[in-house]
Design a protein around this motif. Structure first.
Motif, PDB file in Angstrom:
ATOM      1  N   LEU A 219     -29.898  -7.106  16.428  1.00 11.42           N
ATOM      2  CA  LEU A 219     -29.601  -5.994  17.326  1.00 11.42           C
ATOM      3  C   LEU A 219     -29.004  -6.500  18.632  1.00 11.42           C
ATOM      4  N   ALA A 220     -29.535  -7.602  19.148  1.00 12.28           N
ATOM      5  CA  ALA A 220     -28.975  -8.187  20.364  1.00 12.28           C
ATOM      6  C   ALA A 220     -27.541  -8.649  20.124  1.00 12.28           C
ATOM      7  N   ALA A 221     -27.303  -9.288  18.990  1.00 14.45           N
ATOM      8  CA  ALA A 221     -25.960  -9.785  18.679  1.00 14.45           C
ATOM      9  C   ALA A 221     -24.972  -8.644  18.465  1.00 14.45           C
ATOM     10  N   SER A 222     -25.448  -7.486  18.034  1.00 12.29           N
ATOM     11  CA  SER A 222     -24.562  -6.358  17.741  1.00 12.29           C
ATOM     12  C   SER A 222     -23.841  -5.844  18.981  1.00 12.29           C
ATOM     13  N   HIS A 223     -24.393  -6.117  20.157  1.00 12.85           N
ATOM     14  CA  HIS A 223     -23.750  -5.657  21.388  1.00 12.85           C
ATOM     15  C   HIS A 223     -22.452  -6.409  21.666  1.00 12.85           C
TER      16      HIS A 223
ATOM     17  N   GLY B  30     -14.056  -8.920  19.395  1.00 10.19           N
ATOM     18  CA  GLY B  30     -13.504 -10.184  18.944  1.00 10.19           C
ATOM     19  C   GLY B  30     -14.420 -11.070  18.140  1.00 10.19           C
ATOM     20  N   ARG B  31     -15.365 -10.492  17.388  1.00 16.91           N
ATOM     21  CA  ARG B  31     -16.179 -11.320  16.502  1.00 16.91           C
ATOM     22  C   ARG B  31     -16.853 -10.462  15.434  1.00 16.91           C
ATOM     23  N   ILE B  32     -17.122 -11.099  14.310  1.00 21.66           N
ATOM     24  CA  ILE B  32     -17.934 -10.520  13.246  1.00 21.66           C
ATOM     25  C   ILE B  32     -19.259 -11.266  13.255  1.00 21.66           C
ATOM     26  N   VAL B  33     -20.366 -10.550  13.184  1.00 16.87           N
ATOM     27  CA  VAL B  33     -21.685 -11.179  13.154  1.00 16.87           C
ATOM     28  C   VAL B  33     -22.281 -11.012  11.762  1.00 16.87           C
TER      29      VAL B  33
ATOM     30  N   ALA C  71     -28.293  -0.492  15.653  1.00 15.95           N
ATOM     31  CA  ALA C  71     -27.250  -1.435  16.068  1.00 15.95           C
ATOM     32  C   ALA C  71     -26.262  -0.780  17.027  1.00 15.95           C
ATOM     33  N   ALA C  72     -25.634  -1.596  17.855  1.00 16.76           N
ATOM     34  CA  ALA C  72     -24.661  -1.124  18.836  1.00 16.76           C
ATOM     35  C   ALA C  72     -23.231  -1.232  18.329  1.00 16.76           C
ATOM     36  N   CYS C  73     -23.052  -1.531  17.044  1.00 15.82           N
ATOM     37  CA  CYS C  73     -21.726  -1.630  16.457  1.00 15.82           C
ATOM     38  C   CYS C  73     -21.806  -1.167  15.007  1.00 15.82           C
ATOM     39  N   PRO C  74     -20.681  -0.987  14.323  1.00 18.61           N
ATOM     40  CA  PRO C  74     -20.736  -0.658  12.904  1.00 18.61           C
ATOM     41  C   PRO C  74     -21.524  -1.700  12.113  1.00 18.61           C
TER      42      PRO C  74
END
Length: 300
Positions: free
Chosen positions: A254-258, A153-156, A289-292
């Motif tokens: 990287l932290a925010a990617s989670h 539910g968010r784009i960083v 990263a933990a996301c695309p």
């Protein structure tokens, strides 16, 4: 722009088919066509997955089988999306960079986090991300070969310096609007050993009440100003969460990617140079990263 396709680099592996799923969802969101490309100097495909799906010996699987399987996958995922395929007799990185000249975005799968995988990502994903003429999305995270859209539910957005990274901001804002999720804009700052502390000016505190009444470092204020400047032109109806983090930019992202569905970073290219183009931050998040991750080229 409406006719530009989303290009997916396919090679018959499950991660590349997962990229097909993700790109099909993206094409549906944008009302864009999907183009599936297999680039290789070899006439035959040597992997076992396509052979298993087709029920044929590996030695009988050819490049058209690879793109044909990917096309069927896209049709099952998003039957309303227009799909085309092509086989390019070229090295994947060079073929996909050429494709990027007439693409809305290029999407690539990632095989995982092993040492061999990182070498493969370095030879294709990093090269394409560093030289493409459009945004490149590398499917990090969720290494169970399943594409999941909108689960967090968010784009960083990784915010660069003031008046930098406008293309990345536009791309991130558009992604957030299309998905109907907030945009979280993150800017890291570091405290030099000789830095002095002080209080932010009153007019600045009005925009950042969390800094009121507390000592604030000049570098933290500059980071907050950079975020404010980057978001100045985003659509008014977009929910935005500005955030500054003390520490290294790569670690903060990287932290925010989670907690993100997509992490967006900009990449400023050096004109006429075909060596390594990505900065350390973009290079780091592509690998860990933990996301695309979307790498968006910025004008020189």
């Amino acid at each position: 722009m409406a006719d530009l396709p989303i290009v997916v680099g396919v090679d018959g592996s499950e991660p590349s088919l997962r990229a097909v799923d993700w790109a099909a969802d993206e094409a549906a969101l944008r009302g864009a066509p999907l183009r599936l490309v297999y680039a290789s100097l070899w006439d035959r495909y040597e992997g076992a997955l396509i052979a298993q799906e087709l029920g044929r010996p590996v030695e009988e699987v050819t490049a058209p089988d690879v793109v044909g399987t990917a096309r069927q996958r896209a049709a099952r995922r998003r039957p309303e999306v227009q799909v085309s395929t092509d086989v390019l007799p070229d090295e994947p990185e060079y073929g996909l960079v050429r494709e990027s000249r007439t693409a809305r975005a290029v999407v690539l799968g990632c095989r995982g986090r092993s040492g061999i995988t990182e070498a493969l990502l370095g030879s294709v994903g990093v090269t394409v991300a560093g030289h493409a003429h459009c945004p490149v999305v590398v499917l990090r995270g969720s290494h169970d070969n399943q594409a999941r859209s909108g689960t967090r539910g968010r784009i960083v957005l990784g915010v660069a310096g003031k008046r930098e990274g406008a293309a990345a901001v536009r791309f991130a804002a558009e992604e957030a609007l299309l998905r109907g999720v907030p945009l979280e804009a993150v800017r890291a700052w570091r405290r030099p050993g000789h830095a002095t502390t002080g209080h932010p000016p009153p007019d600045f505190v009005q925009g950042y009440p969390q800094l009121a009444g507390t000592p604030a470092h000049l570098h933290e204020l500059q980071a907050a100003e950079a975020v404010e400047d980057a978001l100045r032109d985003v659509p008014a109806d977009l929910e935005v969460h500005p955030r500054t983090v003390e520490g290294h930019a790569r670690d903060a992202l990287l932290a925010a990617s989670h907690e993100a569905d997509l992490l967006v970073v900009g990449s400023r290219r050096r004109h006429g140079h075909y060596g390594l183009q990505l900065g350390r931050v973009a290079h780091g998040v592509l690998h860990h990263a933990a996301c695309p991750v979307a790498v968006v080229p910025e004008p020189s």
